[in-house]
Design a protein around this motif. Structure first.
Motif, mmCIF file in Angstrom:
data_model
loop_
_atom_site.group_PDB
_atom_site.id
_atom_site.type_symbol
_atom_site.label_atom_id
_atom_site.label_comp_id
_atom_site.label_asym_id
_atom_site.label_seq_id
_atom_site.Cartn_x
_atom_site.Cartn_y
_atom_site.Cartn_z
ATOM 1 N N HIS A 25 40.523 47.548 36.087
ATOM 2 C CA HIS A 25 39.328 48.173 36.649
ATOM 3 C C HIS A 25 39.683 49.145 37.772
ATOM 4 O O HIS A 25 39.103 50.229 37.866
ATOM 5 N N LEU A 26 40.636 48.765 38.609
ATOM 6 C CA LEU A 26 41.043 49.646 39.702
ATOM 7 C C LEU A 26 41.748 50.888 39.156
ATOM 8 O O LEU A 26 41.486 52.008 39.613
ATOM 9 N N ASP A 27 42.604 50.715 38.165
ATOM 10 C CA ASP A 27 43.260 51.864 37.527
ATOM 11 C C ASP A 27 42.228 52.788 36.886
ATOM 12 O O ASP A 27 42.332 54.019 36.981
ATOM 13 N N ARG A 40 31.192 56.701 37.116
ATOM 14 C CA ARG A 40 32.093 55.730 36.490
ATOM 15 C C ARG A 40 33.045 55.110 37.513
ATOM 16 O O ARG A 40 33.438 53.956 37.375
ATOM 17 N N VAL A 41 33.420 55.876 38.553
ATOM 18 C CA VAL A 41 34.256 55.323 39.623
ATOM 19 C C VAL A 41 33.535 54.148 40.267
ATOM 20 O O VAL A 41 34.105 53.066 40.439
ATOM 21 N N MET A 42 32.286 54.366 40.629
ATOM 22 C CA MET A 42 31.513 53.314 41.303
ATOM 23 C C MET A 42 31.377 52.082 40.406
ATOM 24 O O MET A 42 31.475 50.949 40.877
ATOM 25 N N GLN A 43 31.185 52.312 39.129
ATOM 26 C CA GLN A 43 31.069 51.199 38.184
ATOM 27 C C GLN A 43 32.385 50.420 38.110
ATOM 28 O O GLN A 43 32.389 49.186 38.192
ATOM 29 N N SER A 44 33.489 51.118 37.994
ATOM 30 C CA SER A 44 34.792 50.448 37.921
ATOM 31 C C SER A 44 35.124 49.731 39.225
ATOM 32 O O SER A 44 35.690 48.636 39.211
ATOM 33 N N LEU A 45 34.771 50.343 40.350
ATOM 34 C CA LEU A 45 35.026 49.698 41.642
ATOM 35 C C LEU A 45 34.203 48.425 41.799
ATOM 36 O O LEU A 45 34.687 47.432 42.349
ATOM 37 N N SER A 46 32.981 48.445 41.320
ATOM 38 C CA SER A 46 32.151 47.232 41.380
ATOM 39 C C SER A 46 32.767 46.110 40.558
ATOM 40 O O SER A 46 32.801 44.952 40.983
ATOM 41 N N GLN A 47 33.277 46.458 39.399
ATOM 42 C CA GLN A 47 33.925 45.451 38.558
ATOM 43 C C GLN A 47 35.206 44.934 39.211
ATOM 44 O O GLN A 47 35.479 43.733 39.201
ATOM 45 N N ALA A 48 35.987 45.830 39.785
ATOM 46 C CA ALA A 48 37.215 45.420 40.470
ATOM 47 C C ALA A 48 36.889 44.536 41.665
ATOM 48 O O ALA A 48 37.578 43.552 41.939
ATOM 49 N N GLU A 49 35.828 44.885 42.374
ATOM 50 C CA GLU A 49 35.424 44.113 43.547
ATOM 51 C C GLU A 49 35.021 42.691 43.165
ATOM 52 O O GLU A 49 35.372 41.733 43.839
ATOM 53 N N GLU A 61 41.243 49.161 50.056
ATOM 54 C CA GLU A 61 41.568 50.184 49.058
ATOM 55 C C GLU A 61 40.335 50.528 48.232
ATOM 56 O O GLU A 61 40.044 51.698 47.980
ATOM 57 N N ILE A 62 39.601 49.512 47.814
ATOM 58 C CA ILE A 62 38.377 49.727 47.039
ATOM 59 C C ILE A 62 37.374 50.523 47.860
ATOM 60 O O ILE A 62 36.781 51.489 47.378
#
Length: 125
Positions: A25-27, A40-49, A61-62
């Motif tokens: 998710h972070l990648d 899509r960045v915000m979506q991936s960051l939410s999942q990584a978080e 980093e997030i």
């Protein structure tokens, strides 16, 4: 004994797959950032978080990537508040140093002004 070994290996595998999912998710967030797709960045960051809750060391980093994306979208006040969160919560991290630099850049460009804190005093009788 065999049951304990199987349980241990199962738990180890779950931990590894959770870490892999977080990394993925972070990648993905960085790839979307390079492609200038902040939604899509915000979506991936939410999942990584969500995946990184037990590992708070990755939160700065997030948050930094989130702030940079907010800047790209022209949401300078939100970006500034995100950077201030990093500086206040993780002052010794590499990301706090970078967040301070971003705050200074936003200030110099006139996009972000830090208001002095409001001091509340009791009324005099």
């Amino acid at each position: 004994m065999r049951t304990l070994i199987i349980i241990f290996l199962s738990l180890l595998t779950v931990g590894c797959s959770s870490r892999h999912a977080f990394d993925r998710h972070l990648d993905a967030a960085y790839q979307h950032y390079e492609a200038d797709n902040c939604e899509r960045v915000m979506q991936s960051l939410s999942q990584a978080e969500r995946r990184s809750k037990p590992r708070s060391q990755v939160q700065p980093e997030i948050s930094l990537l989130r702030g940079q994306c907010l800047e790209r979208q022209g949401l300078f006040v939100d970006a500034g508040e995100t950077y201030r969160f990093i500086v206040e919560r993780y002052p010794a991290s590499e990301y706090a140093y970078r967040a301070r630099a971003r705050l200074e850049t936003l200030r110099q460009l006139g996009h972000y002004h830090v208001e002095p804190p409001v001091v509340v005093q009791p009324a005099k009788r």
